[in-house]
Design a protein around this motif. Structure first.
Motif, PDB file in Angstrom:
ATOM      1  N   CYS A  86       0.683  -1.047  -0.063  1.00  0.00           N
ATOM      2  CA  CYS A  86      -0.212   0.168  -0.011  1.00  0.00           C
ATOM      3  C   CYS A  86       0.927   1.325  -0.238  1.00  0.00           C
ATOM      4  CB  CYS A  86      -0.963  -0.092   1.201  1.00  0.00           C
ATOM      5  SG  CYS A  86      -2.135  -1.335   1.123  1.00  0.00           S
ATOM      6  N   GLY A  87       1.994   1.441   0.370  1.00  0.00           N
ATOM      7  CA  GLY A  87       2.916   2.456   0.350  1.00  0.00           C
ATOM      8  C   GLY A  87       3.413   2.680   1.758  1.00  0.00           C
ATOM      9  N   PHE A  88       4.145   4.139   1.858  1.00  0.00           N
ATOM     10  CA  PHE A  88       4.731   4.529   3.177  1.00  0.00           C
ATOM     11  C   PHE A  88       3.810   5.261   4.161  1.00  0.00           C
ATOM     12  CE2 PHE A  88       8.085   4.227   0.148  1.00  0.00           C
ATOM     13  CZ  PHE A  88       8.984   3.150   0.772  1.00  0.00           C
ATOM     14  N   THR A  89       3.747   5.200   5.292  1.00  0.00           N
ATOM     15  CA  THR A  89       3.059   5.927   6.194  1.00  0.00           C
ATOM     16  C   THR A  89       3.648   7.406   6.157  1.00  0.00           C
ATOM     17  OG1 THR A  89       4.213   5.142   7.953  1.00  0.00           O
ATOM     18  CG2 THR A  89       2.078   3.931   7.762  1.00  0.00           C
ATOM     19  N   LEU A  90       2.922   8.096   6.744  1.00  0.00           N
ATOM     20  CA  LEU A  90       3.390   9.596   7.028  1.00  0.00           C
ATOM     21  C   LEU A  90       4.524   9.710   8.028  1.00  0.00           C
ATOM     22  CD1 LEU A  90       3.085  12.674   6.578  1.00  0.00           C
ATOM     23  CD2 LEU A  90       1.402  12.667   8.408  1.00  0.00           C
ATOM     24  N   ILE A  91       4.478   8.798   8.910  1.00  0.00           N
ATOM     25  CA  ILE A  91       5.619   8.742  10.093  1.00  0.00           C
ATOM     26  C   ILE A  91       6.841   8.418   9.219  1.00  0.00           C
ATOM     27  CG2 ILE A  91       6.404   7.756  12.155  1.00  0.00           C
ATOM     28  CD1 ILE A  91       4.358   9.808  12.553  1.00  0.00           C
ATOM     29  N   GLU A  92       6.808   7.357   8.348  1.00  0.00           N
ATOM     30  CA  GLU A  92       7.882   6.943   7.694  1.00  0.00           C
ATOM     31  C   GLU A  92       8.477   7.858   6.865  1.00  0.00           C
ATOM     32  OE1 GLU A  92       6.740   2.172   7.512  1.00  0.00           O
ATOM     33  OE2 GLU A  92       6.077   3.492   6.049  1.00  0.00           O
ATOM     34  N   VAL A  93       7.658   8.382   6.226  1.00  0.00           N
ATOM     35  CA  VAL A  93       8.230   9.519   5.279  1.00  0.00           C
ATOM     36  C   VAL A  93       8.893  10.749   5.916  1.00  0.00           C
ATOM     37  CG1 VAL A  93       7.357  11.416   3.636  1.00  0.00           C
ATOM     38  CG2 VAL A  93       6.515   8.947   3.438  1.00  0.00           C
ATOM     39  N   LEU A  94       8.060  11.072   7.309  1.00  0.00           N
ATOM     40  CA  LEU A  94       8.917  12.298   7.741  1.00  0.00           C
ATOM     41  C   LEU A  94      10.154  11.927   8.731  1.00  0.00           C
ATOM     42  CD1 LEU A  94       5.640  13.494   9.958  1.00  0.00           C
ATOM     43  CD2 LEU A  94       7.338  14.689   7.966  1.00  0.00           C
ATOM     44  N   VAL A  95      10.209  10.601   9.186  1.00  0.00           N
ATOM     45  CA  VAL A  95      11.538  10.087   9.676  1.00  0.00           C
ATOM     46  C   VAL A  95      12.623   9.983   8.431  1.00  0.00           C
ATOM     47  CG1 VAL A  95      12.647   8.003  10.404  1.00  0.00           C
ATOM     48  CG2 VAL A  95      10.578   8.787  11.278  1.00  0.00           C
ATOM     49  N   ALA A  96      12.278   9.564   7.367  1.00  0.00           N
ATOM     50  CA  ALA A  96      13.306   9.554   6.204  1.00  0.00           C
ATOM     51  C   ALA A  96      13.672  11.055   5.892  1.00  0.00           C
ATOM     52  CB  ALA A  96      12.290   8.800   5.050  1.00  0.00           C
ATOM     53  N   LEU A  97      12.782  11.814   5.765  1.00  0.00           N
ATOM     54  CA  LEU A  97      13.086  13.375   5.598  1.00  0.00           C
ATOM     55  C   LEU A  97      14.119  13.837   6.680  1.00  0.00           C
ATOM     56  CD1 LEU A  97       9.831  14.815   4.060  1.00  0.00           C
ATOM     57  CD2 LEU A  97      11.980  14.388   2.862  1.00  0.00           C
ATOM     58  N   GLY A  98      13.775  13.547   7.829  1.00  0.00           N
ATOM     59  CA  GLY A  98      14.579  14.069   9.015  1.00  0.00           C
ATOM     60  C   GLY A  98      15.866  13.475   9.089  1.00  0.00           C
ATOM     61  N   ILE A  99      16.174  12.239   8.441  1.00  0.00           N
ATOM     62  CA  ILE A  99      17.555  11.726   8.253  1.00  0.00           C
ATOM     63  C   ILE A  99      18.109  12.249   7.027  1.00  0.00           C
ATOM     64  CG2 ILE A  99      18.653   9.473   7.510  1.00  0.00           C
ATOM     65  CD1 ILE A  99      16.411   7.873   9.122  1.00  0.00           C
ATOM     66  N   VAL A 100      17.513  12.661   5.908  1.00  0.00           N
ATOM     67  CA  VAL A 100      18.006  13.191   4.924  1.00  0.00           C
ATOM     68  C   VAL A 100      18.409  14.657   5.271  1.00  0.00           C
ATOM     69  CG1 VAL A 100      17.580  14.248   2.705  1.00  0.00           C
ATOM     70  CG2 VAL A 100      16.906  11.900   3.109  1.00  0.00           C
ATOM     71  N   ALA A 101      17.396  15.327   6.089  1.00  0.00           N
ATOM     72  CA  ALA A 101      18.060  16.688   6.511  1.00  0.00           C
ATOM     73  C   ALA A 101      19.142  16.845   7.357  1.00  0.00           C
ATOM     74  CB  ALA A 101      16.739  17.397   7.231  1.00  0.00           C
ATOM     75  N   ILE A 102      19.384  15.730   8.439  1.00  0.00           N
ATOM     76  CA  ILE A 102      20.493  15.770   9.112  1.00  0.00           C
ATOM     77  C   ILE A 102      21.852  15.328   8.396  1.00  0.00           C
ATOM     78  CG2 ILE A 102      21.661  14.365  10.801  1.00  0.00           C
ATOM     79  CD1 ILE A 102      18.789  14.215  12.298  1.00  0.00           C
ATOM     80  N   ALA A 103      21.793  14.471   7.380  1.00  0.00           N
ATOM     81  CA  ALA A 103      22.815  14.124   6.575  1.00  0.00           C
ATOM     82  C   ALA A 103      23.388  15.423   5.664  1.00  0.00           C
ATOM     83  CB  ALA A 103      22.395  13.068   5.847  1.00  0.00           C
ATOM     84  N   LEU A 104      22.367  16.000   5.132  1.00  0.00           N
ATOM     85  CA  LEU A 104      22.554  17.263   4.580  1.00  0.00           C
ATOM     86  C   LEU A 104      23.228  18.576   5.479  1.00  0.00           C
ATOM     87  CD1 LEU A 104      19.570  17.759   2.156  1.00  0.00           C
ATOM     88  CD2 LEU A 104      22.277  16.958   1.493  1.00  0.00           C
ATOM     89  N   ALA A 105      22.748  18.535   6.431  1.00  0.00           N
ATOM     90  CA  ALA A 105      23.558  19.606   7.423  1.00  0.00           C
ATOM     91  C   ALA A 105      24.832  19.238   7.913  1.00  0.00           C
ATOM     92  CB  ALA A 105      22.462  19.882   8.655  1.00  0.00           C
ATOM     93  N   ALA A 106      25.002  18.104   8.006  1.00  0.00           N
ATOM     94  CA  ALA A 106      26.419  17.650   8.340  1.00  0.00           C
ATOM     95  C   ALA A 106      27.296  17.782   7.025  1.00  0.00           C
ATOM     96  CB  ALA A 106      26.334  16.044   8.738  1.00  0.00           C
ATOM     97  N   GLY A 107      26.741  17.562   5.958  1.00  0.00           N
ATOM     98  CA  GLY A 107      27.768  17.637   4.889  1.00  0.00           C
ATOM     99  C   GLY A 107      27.866  19.149   4.810  1.00  0.00           C
ATOM    100  N   ALA A 108      26.993  20.178   4.851  1.00  0.00           N
ATOM    101  CA  ALA A 108      27.108  21.507   4.801  1.00  0.00           C
ATOM    102  C   ALA A 108      28.445  22.046   5.599  1.00  0.00           C
ATOM    103  CB  ALA A 108      25.894  22.305   4.734  1.00  0.00           C
ATOM    104  N   GLN A 109      28.258  21.593   6.984  1.00  0.00           N
ATOM    105  CA  GLN A 109      29.114  22.059   7.932  1.00  0.00           C
ATOM    106  C   GLN A 109      30.526  21.567   7.664  1.00  0.00           C
ATOM    107  OE1 GLN A 109      27.682  20.724  11.791  1.00  0.00           O
ATOM    108  NE2 GLN A 109      26.665  22.651  12.205  1.00  0.00           N
ATOM    109  N   ALA A 110      30.605  20.164   7.184  1.00  0.00           N
ATOM    110  CA  ALA A 110      31.867  19.519   6.718  1.00  0.00           C
ATOM    111  C   ALA A 110      32.428  20.559   5.684  1.00  0.00           C
ATOM    112  CB  ALA A 110      31.703  18.162   6.504  1.00  0.00           C
TER     113      ALA A 110
END
Length: 143
Positions: free
Chosen positions: A29-53
């Motif tokens: 059936c697809g992904f739940t809203l929680i799963e999508v938000l968790v994935a977006l949070g992980i991507v945001a943290i990874a992008l912020a760490a890359g920008a700081q580096a």
């Protein structure tokens, strides 16, 4: 992953809920809203760490360049003192050194030592914001 039936029937089974559907069909059936938000949070943290580096690498490269240019300025002042035919006068002297279109403030401090045949020469190099970049010292003797 294969779907059984038309896409419309899969959607209608997903909308119908868990009644009458197997565990496998519920997974399709697809992904739940929680799963999508968790994935977006992980991507945001990874992008912020890359920008700081990236910013840290840029700052370190600029600092290394400034230290190298300041070292050239300090060495020039110490070489002038070493090749002069007379002992440097005790006291402070300031000048501006420009290297690679970057201006540095250079302060040369000469102090006496216990042996009158030697003088200590300290060179302090500061950047445009008056922040210390480099300090070199040497002892100059009478020729």
């Amino acid at each position: 992953m294969s779907f059984s039936g038309s896409p419309r029937s899969v959607v209608s089974r997903c909308l119908a809920g868990a009644t009458g559907t197997s565990h496998r069909n519920r997974l399709e059936c697809g992904f739940t809203l929680i799963e999508v938000l968790v994935a977006l949070g992980i991507v945001a943290i990874a992008l912020a760490a890359g920008a700081q580096a990236t910013m840290a690498l840029t700052r370190n490269a600029q600092r290394q360049s400034d230290v190298m240019l300041a070292h050239i300025c300090a060495e020039n002042e110490l070489i002038k003192t070493r090749i002069a035919r007379e002992m440097p006068a005790v006291g402070d002297a300031g000048s501006v050194c420009t290297q690679a279109n970057t201006s540095f403030g250079v302060t040369v401090s000469t102090t006496p030592t216990l042996n009158p045949n030697f003088r200590r020469v300290d060179v302090q190099v500061r950047d445009a914001d008056e922040a210390p970049v480099l300090r070199l010292s040497t002892i100059v003797g009478r020729y």
